[in-house]
Design an enzyme around this catalytic site. Structure first.
Site, PDB file in Angstrom:
ATOM      1  N   VAL A   1       0.810  -1.231   0.000  1.00 38.30           N
ATOM      2  CA  VAL A   1       0.000   0.000   0.000  1.00 38.30           C
ATOM      3  C   VAL A   1       0.841   1.279   0.000  1.00 38.30           C
ATOM      4  O   VAL A   1       0.322   2.346  -0.292  1.00 38.30           O
ATOM      5  CB  VAL A   1      -0.989   0.061   1.188  1.00 38.30           C
ATOM      6  CG1 VAL A   1      -2.077  -0.988   1.056  1.00 38.30           C
ATOM      7  CG2 VAL A   1      -0.278  -0.021   2.536  1.00 38.30           C
TER       8      VAL A   1
ATOM      9  N   ASN B   1      -7.159  -0.274   5.584  1.00 35.68           N
ATOM     10  CA  ASN B   1      -6.987  -0.950   6.890  1.00 35.68           C
ATOM     11  C   ASN B   1      -5.568  -1.440   7.137  1.00 35.68           C
ATOM     12  O   ASN B   1      -5.164  -1.631   8.280  1.00 35.68           O
ATOM     13  CB  ASN B   1      -7.982  -2.126   6.941  1.00 35.68           C
ATOM     14  CG  ASN B   1      -7.702  -3.077   8.079  1.00 35.68           C
ATOM     15  OD1 ASN B   1      -8.034  -2.807   9.235  1.00 35.68           O
ATOM     16  ND2 ASN B   1      -7.055  -4.206   7.784  1.00 35.68           N
TER      17      ASN B   1
ATOM     18  N   SER C   1      -6.894   4.087  15.256  1.00 35.66           N
ATOM     19  CA  SER C   1      -6.613   3.380  16.514  1.00 35.66           C
ATOM     20  C   SER C   1      -6.952   4.286  17.696  1.00 35.66           C
ATOM     21  O   SER C   1      -7.061   5.509  17.539  1.00 35.66           O
ATOM     22  CB  SER C   1      -5.120   3.024  16.580  1.00 35.66           C
ATOM     23  OG  SER C   1      -4.770   2.507  17.844  1.00 35.66           O
TER      24      SER C   1
ATOM     25  N   TYR D   1       3.720   5.387  15.140  1.00 31.30           N
ATOM     26  CA  TYR D   1       2.419   4.739  14.964  1.00 31.30           C
ATOM     27  C   TYR D   1       1.282   5.697  15.327  1.00 31.30           C
ATOM     28  O   TYR D   1       0.330   5.880  14.563  1.00 31.30           O
ATOM     29  CB  TYR D   1       2.351   3.485  15.844  1.00 31.30           C
ATOM     30  CG  TYR D   1       1.050   2.723  15.747  1.00 31.30           C
ATOM     31  CD1 TYR D   1       0.815   1.855  14.686  1.00 31.30           C
ATOM     32  CD2 TYR D   1       0.053   2.866  16.710  1.00 31.30           C
ATOM     33  CE1 TYR D   1      -0.382   1.148  14.586  1.00 31.30           C
ATOM     34  CE2 TYR D   1      -1.150   2.181  16.616  1.00 31.30           C
ATOM     35  CZ  TYR D   1      -1.367   1.319  15.553  1.00 31.30           C
ATOM     36  OH  TYR D   1      -2.549   0.625  15.453  1.00 31.30           O
TER      37      TYR D   1
ATOM     38  N   SER E   1       0.730   8.403  12.845  1.00 27.80           N
ATOM     39  CA  SER E   1       0.076   7.924  11.617  1.00 27.80           C
ATOM     40  C   SER E   1      -1.420   7.739  11.852  1.00 27.80           C
ATOM     41  O   SER E   1      -2.239   8.022  10.971  1.00 27.80           O
ATOM     42  CB  SER E   1       0.713   6.608  11.141  1.00 27.80           C
ATOM     43  OG  SER E   1       0.336   5.514  11.962  1.00 27.80           O
ATOM     44  N   LYS E   2      -1.785   7.287  13.035  1.00 30.76           N
ATOM     45  CA  LYS E   2      -3.195   7.019  13.341  1.00 30.76           C
ATOM     46  C   LYS E   2      -3.977   8.316  13.533  1.00 30.76           C
ATOM     47  O   LYS E   2      -5.136   8.421  13.151  1.00 30.76           O
ATOM     48  CB  LYS E   2      -3.292   6.115  14.576  1.00 30.76           C
ATOM     49  CG  LYS E   2      -2.715   4.727  14.345  1.00 30.76           C
ATOM     50  CD  LYS E   2      -3.586   3.945  13.394  1.00 30.76           C
ATOM     51  CE  LYS E   2      -2.870   2.876  12.627  1.00 30.76           C
ATOM     52  NZ  LYS E   2      -3.737   2.173  11.668  1.00 30.76           N
TER      53      LYS E   2
HETATM   54  P1  NAD Z   1      -2.598  -7.762  11.140  1.00 27.93           P
HETATM   55  O1  NAD Z   1      -1.113  -7.741  11.173  1.00 27.93           O
HETATM   56  O2  NAD Z   1      -3.294  -9.045  11.445  1.00 27.93           O
HETATM   57  O3  NAD Z   1      -3.146  -7.237   9.747  1.00 27.93           O
HETATM   58  C1  NAD Z   1      -2.536  -6.213   9.023  1.00 27.93           C
HETATM   59  C2  NAD Z   1      -2.374  -6.680   7.595  1.00 27.93           C
HETATM   60  O4  NAD Z   1      -1.783  -5.607   6.835  1.00 27.93           O
HETATM   61  C3  NAD Z   1      -1.438  -7.891   7.478  1.00 27.93           C
HETATM   62  O5  NAD Z   1      -2.079  -8.945   6.776  1.00 27.93           O
HETATM   63  C4  NAD Z   1      -0.231  -7.341   6.716  1.00 27.93           C
HETATM   64  O6  NAD Z   1       0.352  -8.293   5.840  1.00 27.93           O
HETATM   65  C5  NAD Z   1      -0.844  -6.180   5.954  1.00 27.93           C
HETATM   66  N1  NAD Z   1       0.166  -5.188   5.586  1.00 27.93           N
HETATM   67  C6  NAD Z   1       1.170  -4.699   6.345  1.00 27.93           C
HETATM   68  N2  NAD Z   1       1.927  -3.844   5.637  1.00 27.93           N
HETATM   69  C7  NAD Z   1       1.371  -3.790   4.393  1.00 27.93           C
HETATM   70  C8  NAD Z   1       1.705  -3.104   3.211  1.00 27.93           C
HETATM   71  N3  NAD Z   1       2.774  -2.300   3.154  1.00 27.93           N
HETATM   72  N4  NAD Z   1       0.930  -3.283   2.122  1.00 27.93           N
HETATM   73  C9  NAD Z   1      -0.141  -4.110   2.152  1.00 27.93           C
HETATM   74  N5  NAD Z   1      -0.501  -4.787   3.252  1.00 27.93           N
HETATM   75  C10 NAD Z   1       0.249  -4.638   4.359  1.00 27.93           C
HETATM   76  O7  NAD Z   1      -3.037  -6.630  12.152  1.00 27.93           O
HETATM   77  P2  NAD Z   1      -4.479  -6.004  12.522  1.00 27.93           P
HETATM   78  O8  NAD Z   1      -4.482  -5.870  13.973  1.00 27.93           O
HETATM   79  O9  NAD Z   1      -5.568  -6.740  11.865  1.00 27.93           O
HETATM   80  O10 NAD Z   1      -4.303  -4.556  11.899  1.00 27.93           O
HETATM   81  C11 NAD Z   1      -5.203  -3.975  10.982  1.00 27.93           C
HETATM   82  C12 NAD Z   1      -5.316  -2.496  11.261  1.00 27.93           C
HETATM   83  O11 NAD Z   1      -5.910  -2.320  12.541  1.00 27.93           O
HETATM   84  C13 NAD Z   1      -3.985  -1.750  11.302  1.00 27.93           C
HETATM   85  O12 NAD Z   1      -4.112  -0.512  10.630  1.00 27.93           O
HETATM   86  C14 NAD Z   1      -3.763  -1.520  12.776  1.00 27.93           C
HETATM   87  O13 NAD Z   1      -2.975  -0.390  13.033  1.00 27.93           O
HETATM   88  C15 NAD Z   1      -5.179  -1.349  13.253  1.00 27.93           C
HETATM   89  N6  NAD Z   1      -5.363  -1.567  14.682  1.00 27.93           N
HETATM   90  C16 NAD Z   1      -5.154  -2.801  15.228  1.00 27.93           C
HETATM   91  C17 NAD Z   1      -5.347  -2.966  16.592  1.00 27.93           C
HETATM   92  C18 NAD Z   1      -5.156  -4.305  17.267  1.00 27.93           C
HETATM   93  O14 NAD Z   1      -5.058  -4.359  18.487  1.00 27.93           O
HETATM   94  N7  NAD Z   1      -5.080  -5.413  16.524  1.00 27.93           N
HETATM   95  C19 NAD Z   1      -5.736  -1.883  17.387  1.00 27.93           C
HETATM   96  C20 NAD Z   1      -5.933  -0.648  16.784  1.00 27.93           C
HETATM   97  C21 NAD Z   1      -5.754  -0.501  15.429  1.00 27.93           C
END
Ligand code: NAD
Length: 261
Positions: free
Chosen positions: A66, A92, A144, A159, A162-163
């Site tokens: 991305v 996402n 987030s 992080y 960015s959020k």
């Molecule tokens: P995750 O690691 O399971 O999923 C993130 C996905 O993004 C992965 O499959 C990864 O391969 C993909 N990814 C990473 N870099 C990429 C790139 N450069 N291009 C394309 N794809 C890429 O984690 P998640 O927890 O499901 O995270 C999803 C979103 O939710 C993120 O933006 C994260 O910041 C946000 N988030 C997660 C949490 C949490 O506790 N899990 C809390 C707040 C926010």
């Protein structure tokens, strides 16, 4: 057809090969959407595509980084070519990146987190908008609690920045794109179990700052967090049930960010 149905719609979801994105893809797909499943991990994309297809969901696998404009542009075109239109976009994909004291974060490490989380959201939406403008649509960003309501995870500066930027992007674009029938909202999850926590690069074994201890617990709701809950929230926000909602930020964290700031 109920208001949550996405029948006939095409949704592109980034970071959809695992965690929250995969749960969103499932929720959208089970409610009738055709899915553009974008992620940079090719094997995971294949696995997720096979699993969703086994449920009868139509999926176009899209392998792209991305943060790379040319890759996002061609993935978007690939999806539009396959299904004829794009109606929903969920930016996402994200990484935790490096969590460390500011002196220990290199400029390159700072740039990497911003490139994936913030520039990645920009590119995802930028290349999809010409398609969304044709018939209207819905955009979602996964921000987030960090950087928007919680500022005590010291060390998570790139992080959190960015959020916070993603929330500004959602609000700016809600105003810009409303006239085209495009709604833009952000969701702010608290902790959800996913791969992201294993990939955090900490430069110290110890937290940068001692965490406060909450004897009664910091979670007002005691329900267990599951990524499916985020899928349900995303489904509501992109569906016609939310057709009067734009520029909003919705928290999904069992109330934790009201306790911990
Ligand atoms: P995750 O690691 O399971 O999923 C993130 C996905 O993004 C992965 O499959 C990864 O391969 C993909 N990814 C990473 N870099 C990429 C790139 N450069 N291009 C394309 N794809 C890429 O984690 P998640 O927890 O499901 O995270 C999803 C979103 O939710 C993120 O933006 C994260 O910041 C946000 N988030 C997660 C949490 C949490 O506790 N899990 C809390 C707040 C926010």
């Amino acid at each position: 057809m109920n208001g949550l149905s996405l029948d006939g719609r095409v949704a592109m979801i980034t970071g959809a090969a695992s965690g929250i994105g995969l749960a969103v893809a499932g929720a959208f797909g089970r409610n009738g959407a055709k899915i553009g499943l974008l992620d940079n991990r090719a094997e995971k994309v294949e696995e997720a595509t096979l699993n969703l297809r086994a449920e009868g969901i139509e999926v176009e696998p899209l392998v792209a980084d991305v943060s790379k404009a040319d890759q996002v542009e061609s993935a978007t075109e690939q999806l539009a070519e396959r299904f004829g239109h794009i109606d929903i976009v969920h930016a996402n994909a994200g990484i935790n990146g490096v969590w460390a004291r500011i002196e220990d974060i290199t400029p390159e490490e700072f740039d990497e987190t911003i490139a994936v989380n913030l520039r990645g959201s920009f590119l995802t939406i930028k290349y999809a908008v010409p398609f969304l403008k044709r018939q209207g649509g819905s955009v979602l960003l996964t921000s987030s609690v960090n950087g928007t309501r919680i500022f005590s995870n010291t060390g998570a500066t790139p992080y959190s920045c960015s959020k916070a930027g993603q929330v500004a992007m959602a609000k700016m674009l809600a105003v810009e794109l409303g006239q085209f029938g495009i709604r833009v909202n952000a969701i702010c999850p608290g902790y959800f179990p996913s791969d992201i926590h294993q990939t955090t690069k900490r430069k110290s074994e110890k937290p940068v700052r001692e965490q406060a201890h909450y004897p009664g617990g910091a979670r007002p709701l005691k329900s267990e967090a599951t990524t499916e809950q985020v899928g349900d929230l995303a489904l509501f926000l992109v569906s016609d049930m939310a057709k009067h909602i734009t520029g909003e930020v919705v928290y999904i964290d069992a109330g934790v960010s009201l306790v911990i700031g």
